[in-house]
Design a protein around this motif. Structure first.
Motif, PDB file in Angstrom:
ATOM      1  N   ILE A 162       4.808   0.506  -5.146  1.00 27.99           N
ATOM      2  CA  ILE A 162       3.646  -0.067  -5.804  1.00 27.99           C
ATOM      3  C   ILE A 162       3.670  -1.686  -6.112  1.00 27.99           C
ATOM      4  N   ASP A 163       3.014  -2.327  -5.353  1.00 29.21           N
ATOM      5  CA  ASP A 163       3.104  -3.791  -5.324  1.00 29.21           C
ATOM      6  C   ASP A 163       1.831  -4.267  -6.022  1.00 29.21           C
ATOM      7  N   ILE A 164       1.902  -4.847  -7.271  1.00 27.89           N
ATOM      8  CA  ILE A 164       1.022  -5.524  -8.385  1.00 27.89           C
ATOM      9  C   ILE A 164       0.874  -6.880  -7.794  1.00 27.89           C
ATOM     10  N   GLY A 165       0.100  -7.222  -6.947  1.00 25.27           N
ATOM     11  CA  GLY A 165      -0.113  -8.597  -6.348  1.00 25.27           C
ATOM     12  C   GLY A 165      -1.221  -9.364  -7.218  1.00 25.27           C
ATOM     13  N   SER A 166      -1.177 -10.673  -6.848  1.00 26.88           N
ATOM     14  CA  SER A 166      -2.318 -11.456  -7.632  1.00 26.88           C
ATOM     15  C   SER A 166      -3.581 -11.113  -7.256  1.00 26.88           C
ATOM     16  N   ASN A 167      -3.789 -10.752  -5.887  1.00 20.53           N
ATOM     17  CA  ASN A 167      -5.077 -10.408  -5.301  1.00 20.53           C
ATOM     18  C   ASN A 167      -5.399  -8.876  -5.541  1.00 20.53           C
ATOM     19  N   SER A 168      -4.388  -7.914  -5.151  1.00 27.91           N
ATOM     20  CA  SER A 168      -4.726  -6.703  -4.793  1.00 27.91           C
ATOM     21  C   SER A 168      -3.392  -5.973  -5.622  1.00 27.91           C
ATOM     22  N   VAL A 169      -3.677  -4.530  -5.795  1.00 26.26           N
ATOM     23  CA  VAL A 169      -2.531  -3.611  -6.049  1.00 26.26           C
ATOM     24  C   VAL A 169      -2.470  -2.587  -5.016  1.00 26.26           C
ATOM     25  N   ARG A 170      -1.473  -2.406  -4.480  1.00 24.71           N
ATOM     26  CA  ARG A 170      -1.128  -1.559  -3.319  1.00 24.71           C
ATOM     27  C   ARG A 170       0.040  -0.379  -3.549  1.00 24.71           C
ATOM     28  N   LEU A 171      -0.382   0.722  -3.186  1.00 25.62           N
ATOM     29  CA  LEU A 171       0.501   1.811  -3.190  1.00 25.62           C
ATOM     30  C   LEU A 171       0.868   2.231  -1.754  1.00 25.62           C
ATOM     31  N   VAL A 172       2.296   2.427  -1.353  1.00 24.59           N
ATOM     32  CA  VAL A 172       2.645   2.859  -0.090  1.00 24.59           C
ATOM     33  C   VAL A 172       3.616   3.971  -0.281  1.00 24.59           C
ATOM     34  N   VAL A 173       3.140   4.957   0.341  1.00 25.67           N
ATOM     35  CA  VAL A 173       4.243   6.091   0.461  1.00 25.67           C
ATOM     36  C   VAL A 173       4.790   6.332   1.765  1.00 25.67           C
ATOM     37  N   TYR A 174       6.126   6.351   1.599  1.00 30.11           N
ATOM     38  CA  TYR A 174       6.727   6.472   3.125  1.00 30.11           C
ATOM     39  C   TYR A 174       7.386   7.830   3.080  1.00 30.11           C
ATOM     40  N   GLU A 175       7.507   8.371   4.300  1.00 26.76           N
ATOM     41  CA  GLU A 175       7.930   9.671   4.752  1.00 26.76           C
ATOM     42  C   GLU A 175       9.289   9.818   4.082  1.00 26.76           C
ATOM     43  N   ARG A 176      10.279   8.864   4.222  1.00 25.26           N
ATOM     44  CA  ARG A 176      11.719   8.833   3.826  1.00 25.26           C
ATOM     45  C   ARG A 176      12.066   7.385   3.837  1.00 25.26           C
ATOM     46  N   LEU A 177      13.448   7.389   3.294  1.00 24.69           N
ATOM     47  CA  LEU A 177      14.032   5.770   3.385  1.00 24.69           C
ATOM     48  C   LEU A 177      14.612   6.052   4.608  1.00 24.69           C
ATOM     49  N   SER A 178      14.251   5.201   5.666  1.00 28.49           N
ATOM     50  CA  SER A 178      14.936   5.057   6.970  1.00 28.49           C
ATOM     51  C   SER A 178      15.055   3.672   7.442  1.00 28.49           C
ATOM     52  N   ARG A 179      15.499   3.604   8.553  1.00 32.13           N
ATOM     53  CA  ARG A 179      15.574   2.089   9.405  1.00 32.13           C
ATOM     54  C   ARG A 179      14.188   1.879   9.702  1.00 32.13           C
ATOM     55  N   SER A 180      13.420   2.765  10.099  1.00 31.85           N
ATOM     56  CA  SER A 180      11.894   2.373  10.604  1.00 31.85           C
ATOM     57  C   SER A 180      11.294   3.334   9.728  1.00 31.85           C
ATOM     58  N   PRO A 181      10.931   2.946   8.609  1.00 30.69           N
ATOM     59  CA  PRO A 181       9.999   3.682   7.646  1.00 30.69           C
ATOM     60  C   PRO A 181       8.648   3.979   8.247  1.00 30.69           C
ATOM     61  N   THR A 182       8.221   5.182   7.883  1.00 27.48           N
ATOM     62  CA  THR A 182       6.843   5.635   8.391  1.00 27.48           C
ATOM     63  C   THR A 182       5.948   5.989   7.128  1.00 27.48           C
ATOM     64  N   PRO A 183       4.721   5.087   6.740  1.00 27.30           N
ATOM     65  CA  PRO A 183       3.941   5.268   5.820  1.00 27.30           C
ATOM     66  C   PRO A 183       3.125   6.571   5.953  1.00 27.30           C
TER      67      PRO A 183
END
Length: 505
Positions: free
Chosen positions: A21-42
């Motif tokens: 979760i990225d709480i930024g100055s303009n937006s708050v975003r959630l990205v869930v990735y399949e797994r921790l990997s070299r090529s992460p897939t949201p």
């Protein structure tokens, strides 16, 4: 009856999903990735525009209404993480929370809702993570990374995996809008004074500038659509510096609603375009980069990359992604690996010059060669091309992406350009187009020999011997010889200027 598993067969099972979760100055975003990997897939991505950074530059406080909206969004995001079985959640907060006097109270509330500690990034830490995001997604990056958020701009120098010290400036779109009283003239003065003498820009001349952040991605999207660019993939898009400078000046000069294709930019983002263009214009004028490269990967992906082992970090992200897609969608994943080795021997025997980067792309293409097999035969080429051209690959530029797509298109359709949009070919050089045709033709031979199954190609080498292209089908494999294979072999031989022969003993 097919026994249906409760597990999704189209997912790679390797632990629980991870989320940021990225709480930024303009937006708050959630990205869930399949797994921790070299090529992460949201597997899930949601953003809410909260405007936490609005007014912070003048009041030094987070707006109460924006705070309530952000906290409400975080409650939803935490519930989603629970519902999706997220095993590891990391929460970041950036410039707005960092600069506001009521930031600590806000962070405490965020931590309670998310049930995990929120990492409040310093400017230098944010710059480092942005640079790591670019390292993770750009093959052999060399230049300066610039991450423009709502509250701040972070700059970091980058040479491959070596990251220089980062610097931060209060030049985010919302911060500039606030500090200038919505005056572009005043904003220009602020930008000019802030960036004057920046050591990062002094080392940018003739190198690449890697643009990270939503406002610059919006500018890029607008540029792509205005020029009718054939590939609507943000990551890896490149603008020559001179063209980018002229475009930034256009964005600043005319009212936003008069711009061609402005509907491609969200209404929330439009008021910040001119400020983003202003900052990029001054970076180009002061730093004199050769080109502007857009990176869709930044702080979030940098955080994931940082969590990998040294060995995993050294893994090629394009090959990793192609390997995963091969295992998920091919008839025989091992066949794709054998195809790469089979074409290694073929290319080495031809004497055709092949760079390290071209070999890397060829290996990726071999892993992707059979991902469209479930489609109707008449559409396998078209579907494969579309999947590969628009896949969430990293570690590859647009010409390389086009090469992959074209190679697999030719593998299915043959060397027929009538069914191919001429625009996709514009992305590759004459040399890369020739290599794509040769590889596609070689694959067409390989698939008739092997029927897409493993263990055959290693015993049926294709090599140039004594000036002729020879397919070795010896022993039990001699029965595989036939007119269709001979015809495809002849087509390939013509592409490399040879005669062809099938050796059966």
């Amino acid at each position: 009856m097919i026994e249906v598993s409760r597990e999704a067969p189209g997912r790679l099972v390797a632990g629980a999903p991870v989320a940021v979760i990225d709480i930024g100055s303009n937006s708050v975003r959630l990205v869930v990735y399949e797994r921790l990997s070299r090529s992460p897939t949201p597997i899930f991505n949601e953003k809410a525009s909260c405007g936490l950074g609005r007014e912070v530059a003048t009041t030094r406080r987070l707006n109460a209404e924006a705070v309530e909206k952000a906290l409400s969004v975080l409650r939803r995001f935490r519930a989603l993480c629970d519902h999706m079985g997220v095993g590891r959640l990391q929460v970041l907060a950036t410039a707005a929370a960092r600069d506001a006097t009521n930031g600590p109270d806000f962070i405490a509330q965020c931590s309670a809702i998310c049930r995990t500690e929120v990492e409040l990034l310093s400017g230098k830490r944010e710059a480092q993570l942005s640079a790591l995001g670019v390292v993770s997604g750009v093959h052999r990056a060399n230049g300066v990374v610039g991450d423009l958020g709502g509250g701040s701009l972070e700059l970091a120098d980058l040479h491959g995996h070596r990251i220089g010290s980062g610097a931060t400036f209060q030049l985010g779109g919302l911060a500039l809008q606030d500090a200038s009283g919505r005056s572009l003239k005043k904003a220009e003065k602020i930008v000019k004074e802030a960036l004057a003498g920046s050591s990062h820009l002094e080392h940018l001349q003739g190198r690449a500038f890697y643009a990270v952040g939503g406002t610059w991605r919006a500018l890029t999207r607008l540029h792509m659509w205005q020029r009718g660019y054939p590939l609507h993939v943000m990551h890896g898009y490149v603008m020559p510096a001179k063209e980018a400078l002229e475009f930034c000046r256009l964005i600043r000069r005319v009212p936003t609603d008069t711009l061609s294709k402005i509907e491609m930019v969200s209404e929330v983002r439009r008021p910040l375009l001119a400020y983003g263009a202003l900052v990029l214009e001054h970076i180009i004028r002061l730093g004199k980069p050769e080109s502007i490269h857009v990176s869709a990967l930044g702080v979030r992906e940098g955080l994931l990359y940082e969590a990998l082992s040294d060995e995993e970090q050294r893994t090629d992200p394009l090959i990793a992604a192609a390997t995963e897609l091969n295992w998920l969608r091919s008839r025989s994943p091992r066949h794709g690996e054998e195809l790469a080795e089979w074409t290694d021997k073929f290319m080495a025997s031809t004497g055709i010059d092949e760079s390290v980067e071209e070999k890397r792309l060829r290996h990726a293409a071999c892993l992707l060669a059979d991902i469209g097999w479930r489609a109707h035969p008449d559409y396998r080429g078209e579907q494969s091309l579309n999947i590969i051209a628009h896949a969430a690959f990293i570690g590859v530029d647009h010409p390389g992406r086009a090469f992959l797509a074209l190679s697999i298109f030719y593998r299915h359709v043959g060397l027929i350009d009538d069914e191919l949009s001429p625009r996709i070919r514009e992305l590759v050089t004459t040399r890369l187009l020739d290599r794509a045709r040769i590889l596609g033709a070689a694959m067409r031979v390989a698939y008739l020999v092997s029927a897409s199954m493993p263990d055959t190609l290693p015993s049926a080498p294709l090599t140039v011997d004594r000036g002729k292209l020879v397919l070795h089908l010896e022993g039990e494999l001699a029965m595989l010889a036939g007119e269709r294979i001979a015809s495809r072999l002849k087509t390939l031989a013509r592409l490399i200027g040879r005669d062809s022969v099938i050796s059966t003993g």
